[in-house]
Write an enzyme that holds these catalytic residues in place. Sequence first.
Site, PDB file in Angstrom:
ATOM      1  N   PRO A  86      34.896  29.551  37.540  1.00 12.21           N
ATOM      2  CG  PRO A  86      33.499  27.899  38.405  1.00 12.21           C
ATOM      3  CD  PRO A  86      33.475  29.171  37.606  1.00 12.21           C
ATOM      4  CD  GLU A 113      24.116  24.495  36.252  1.00 14.31           C
ATOM      5  OE1 GLU A 113      25.014  23.694  35.931  1.00 14.31           O
ATOM      6  OE2 GLU A 113      23.533  24.479  37.354  1.00 14.31           O
ATOM      7  NE  ARG A 150      45.619  43.122  53.799  1.00 21.00           N
ATOM      8  CZ  ARG A 150      46.894  42.883  54.097  1.00 21.00           C
ATOM      9  NH1 ARG A 150      47.722  42.520  53.136  1.00 21.00           N
ATOM     10  NH2 ARG A 150      47.335  43.009  55.325  1.00 21.00           N
ATOM     11  CG  ASP A 164      50.701  41.024  54.147  1.00 20.45           C
ATOM     12  OD1 ASP A 164      50.731  41.035  55.387  1.00 20.45           O
ATOM     13  OD2 ASP A 164      50.024  41.818  53.476  1.00 20.45           O
TER      14      ASP A 164
END
Length: 241
Positions: A86, A113, A150, A164
């Site tokens: 994160p 954790e 991709r 895209d």
Amino acid sequence: MKISVLSLFPEYFEPLLHTSIIKRAKDKDLFEFEVVDFRKFTKEKHGHVDDTPYGGGAGMVLMCQPILDALKSIRTENSTVILLTPQGKTFNQGIAKELSLKDHLIFICGHYEGFDERIRDYVDIQLSLGDFVLTGGESACMVMCDCILRLLPGVIKQDSSDDDSFSNGLLEYPQYTRPEVYDGKRVPDVLLSGHHANINKWRHEKALENTLHHRPDLLEQLDLSEEDKNYIESIKKNCIE
């Protein structure tokens, strides 16, 4: 390209490798993929890869030794090591393009954790999928791998990825297919005209419009032409009126 993933759950990646476009690319040997279970590298008697945190606190923390020994076993001078956390930089299409040019990507998937802070010293990049917390890094890793793979030559048609969303900094323009009329709603006439210059102009303007309405923050990062700026201002003016 080769992708290696350090994870406690190798089975997590089976759907990615055996479904749709990625499966066909794998069958054509357009990339290599391996999952390394770092539990097999632990020196703990009962196979533990985690322990309680120093200083106390809830949860268990992944230890350095199993992860870093697993990393050492596969890392080469051409490897780019990515820690999923994160605290990392938010993953986007630009990062996917950069990573698609690398020879060997190694993803480290955390769980529980968290992981011992010292592991950060052994990675090249720290990435996050977004401002939320997952049970582990595996699901984020699959999303990133799908996005990167991709972009490899031969996986999909070049012009498909060029259009895209985010590829040129804008959201994609609207798409239509048959029937020409559905429930009273018609396909825009310009798309039926066969006039490619007008179609391209319409698509670019609609991409600007979509981006303005849904992700205006993206426009702030672009070096827009005067024509684009004028078109955006006209849209804003019409909205006010």
